[in-house]
Design an enzyme around this catalytic site. Sequence first.
Site, PDB file in Angstrom:
ATOM      1  N   ASP A   1       0.955  -5.315  -0.821  1.00 17.08           N
ATOM      2  CA  ASP A   1       1.627  -4.921  -1.769  1.00 17.08           C
ATOM      3  C   ASP A   1       2.399  -6.120  -2.570  1.00 17.08           C
ATOM      4  OD1 ASP A   1       3.484  -3.162  -3.435  1.00 17.08           O
ATOM      5  OD2 ASP A   1       4.720  -4.194  -2.333  1.00 17.08           O
TER       6      ASP A   1
ATOM      7  N   TYR B   1      12.099   0.806   0.022  1.00 17.96           N
ATOM      8  CA  TYR B   1      11.629  -0.072  -0.849  1.00 17.96           C
ATOM      9  C   TYR B   1      10.915   0.522  -2.160  1.00 17.96           C
ATOM     10  CZ  TYR B   1      12.023  -2.608   3.436  1.00 17.96           C
ATOM     11  OH  TYR B   1      12.577  -3.135   4.595  1.00 17.96           O
TER      12      TYR B   1
ATOM     13  N   ASP C   1       4.207  -9.887   1.366  1.00 17.88           N
ATOM     14  CA  ASP C   1       4.172  -9.361   2.681  1.00 17.88           C
ATOM     15  C   ASP C   1       2.799  -8.645   3.016  1.00 17.88           C
ATOM     16  OD1 ASP C   1       4.559  -6.524   1.556  1.00 17.88           O
ATOM     17  OD2 ASP C   1       6.233  -7.543   1.012  1.00 17.88           O
TER      18      ASP C   1
END
Length: 510
Positions: free
Chosen positions: A98, A249, A101
């Site tokens: 994404d 998130y 990370d």
Amino acid sequence: MLLKFTLKFILLLLFREHHSTHQSPLGHAMIRVILASFLLAGVARCYNYDEVLRLSLMFYEAQRSGHLPANNRIPWRADSATTDKGQNGEDLSGGYYDAGDFVKFGFTMASTTTILAWGYLSYKEAYEEVNEWENALGSIRWAAEYFIKCHVSDYEFYGQVGDFSLDQGFWGRPEDMNMSRPSYKIDKNRPGSDLAGETSAALSAVSIIFTKIDSNFSASCLSHAKQLYLFATQYRGLYHDAIKGAAQYYESTDYGDELTWAAAWLYKATKESQYLDDAEYMYMKYRLKERPNEFYYNKKVAGVQALLAELTNQSEYTEAIQNFCDYNLYVQKKTPKGLLYIEKSGTLCHAANIVFLCLQAADIGIKSMQYREFAKQQIHYILGDGGQSFVVGFGKNYPLQPHHAASSCMDRPAPCDWEAYRSTKPNPQVLYGALVSGPDENDNYKDLREEYIYNEVTLDYNAGFQSAVAGLKQLELQANRNKALLNINNETPIGNWTDVLSTASNVTDV
């Protein structure tokens, strides 16, 4: 001087056309098109759109997970997370990480794919001209093949691989990961209409592109798109209620926009009227005619309006997208240097997504000159007009410390850990093409790795930006063709054209 000369020249053409007893083959309409093209090509600084497109595609290649292809262009990347599996051992390798990370979030990956594919459909010529069409196809195929893997049964779809809380404890290369990578899914008992709907839209868009390139792959994408749409409509729910970690998130606040979006894309892919009927019904049911303030992974309303305007040319939709663009052009807050400002997280992404939609509106004849100039202003701010390039590897003053673990590592076999995160030096690996989050409302920006609010990079940040740049590149190509159409007749037109020259002389160079 070039702009002043150009305007003088075109005004002369208009004068001659007006006073001619026989209209020239060029005609009034063509002259207006040429004028618009010259204005777009002649105002503000010039940037190398070819290079921006190439670099942006390289950013996506740097984010690939799984077994990398033989034509991998990122020398510091290798195979990683090749054993990602579902809860029953299904192969979930592939797809994209994404951000900086190594979690694979299906919701934002799907949204990214839809917007990239829309740009490829609209501006294919731009990608072909810069010799990046094959790489563009590879970028969305990489995502689509992963989505097909994740769709393990009719009503079962894996929407996330990796646990963000575990992932956040690791700073290094994806090739060196050794933490657990659990997988999370939606199904009949824990549905996710937003996730299934967005993935359906992405696969529909990809299917259109591959219709004449790989008919079998296109058919597979469309088949999965239809089934995911049924899943999304028959079993309603928000995906983050099923995939708990996603709420922190990438929360989704509604699914009506994704359902309508999916139906509209299925209609574009199939021309089957039932999907348009569904889209128009849900457009009213979920009250999507109201003007939104943004367009991004969680808010698709403006995209729905633009797409339905394109598909139907009905005033209800064309007026809606015009209201959206007008608001952002004339009313929405801007930074002192002119950047459209929605919120601090993903500042540049928000601006780029909006102008991409306004380019779509311009392409169907809605305030074409105004919206294209608006798009150019915003994209050029990102590329350097504000004094800072926000695209890694592009321009003279670009970000050196993007918040991205893999690019902060030295070449292997040197170890990479939190010392790399804390380093004050530039990232050893240049993350070419990555668009960072960007400045605050006062144009302030900090090029520091730990300042993720300024220097975060993500899949969705680049999607609307890349598609908008492709739109500007295609307009540049059109402007160049229009210049070639102008064939000056050396004969001076009879009549008093002093007023025409006088008008042109009042134009100020910019």
